[in-house]
Design a protein around this motif. Structure first.
Motif, PDB file in Angstrom:
ATOM      1  N   PRO A   7     -43.262 -17.682  38.377  1.00 13.55           N
ATOM      2  CA  PRO A   7     -44.383 -17.900  37.469  1.00 13.55           C
ATOM      3  C   PRO A   7     -44.532 -19.369  37.103  1.00 13.55           C
ATOM      4  N   ARG A   8     -45.767 -19.797  36.983  1.00 17.02           N
ATOM      5  CA  ARG A   8     -46.033 -21.166  36.544  1.00 17.02           C
ATOM      6  C   ARG A   8     -46.014 -21.201  35.027  1.00 17.02           C
ATOM      7  N   ALA A   9     -45.791 -22.377  34.458  1.00 18.45           N
ATOM      8  CA  ALA A   9     -45.685 -22.519  33.010  1.00 18.45           C
ATOM      9  C   ALA A   9     -46.975 -22.119  32.309  1.00 18.45           C
ATOM     10  N   ALA A  10     -48.125 -22.296  32.964  1.00 18.51           N
ATOM     11  CA  ALA A  10     -49.412 -22.008  32.339  1.00 18.51           C
ATOM     12  C   ALA A  10     -49.714 -20.511  32.281  1.00 18.51           C
ATOM     13  N   GLU A  11     -49.002 -19.710  33.045  1.00 19.76           N
ATOM     14  CA  GLU A  11     -49.262 -18.272  33.060  1.00 19.76           C
ATOM     15  C   GLU A  11     -48.757 -17.640  31.769  1.00 19.76           C
TER      16      GLU A  11
END
Length: 93
Positions: A2-6
């Motif tokens: 997962p990306r931090a923005a998710e």
């Protein structure tokens, strides 16, 4: 990963005994992670390993050569294959 923005909207709850929780807390502290971070990272590593074991085919050098030769120089269809193709064509045509 997962990306931090998710956003993390899903939740997974696990019931465990005190000893198991203590072991997870100790292990997480050695990795400088929260128990949730440790459990998720460890579970994801194992999940990816299981998926690879079940979805990836690895061939030895000699086996790869046999496989590649069969793909690039397939034998002519025999009677059984021609019959199966005719049956398939009739069923789907």
């Amino acid at each position: 990963m997962p990306r931090a923005a998710e956003t993390k909207d899903d939740r997974l709850q696990v019931r465990l005994d005190a000893e198991s929780k203590s072991v997870l807390q100790r292990a997480a502290s050695y990795r400088h992670k929260t128990v949730s971070q440790f459990v998720l990272a460890t579970a994801m590593e194992e999940a990816e390993k299981v998926i690879r074991e079940n979805e990836v085919v690895t061939l030895s050098g000699p086996d790869w050569k046999v496989f590649y030769d069969a793909l690039t120089n397939p034998p002519a269809p025999n009677a059984a294959l021609r019959k199966a193709f005719a049956k398939y064509k009739k069923a789907t045509g």
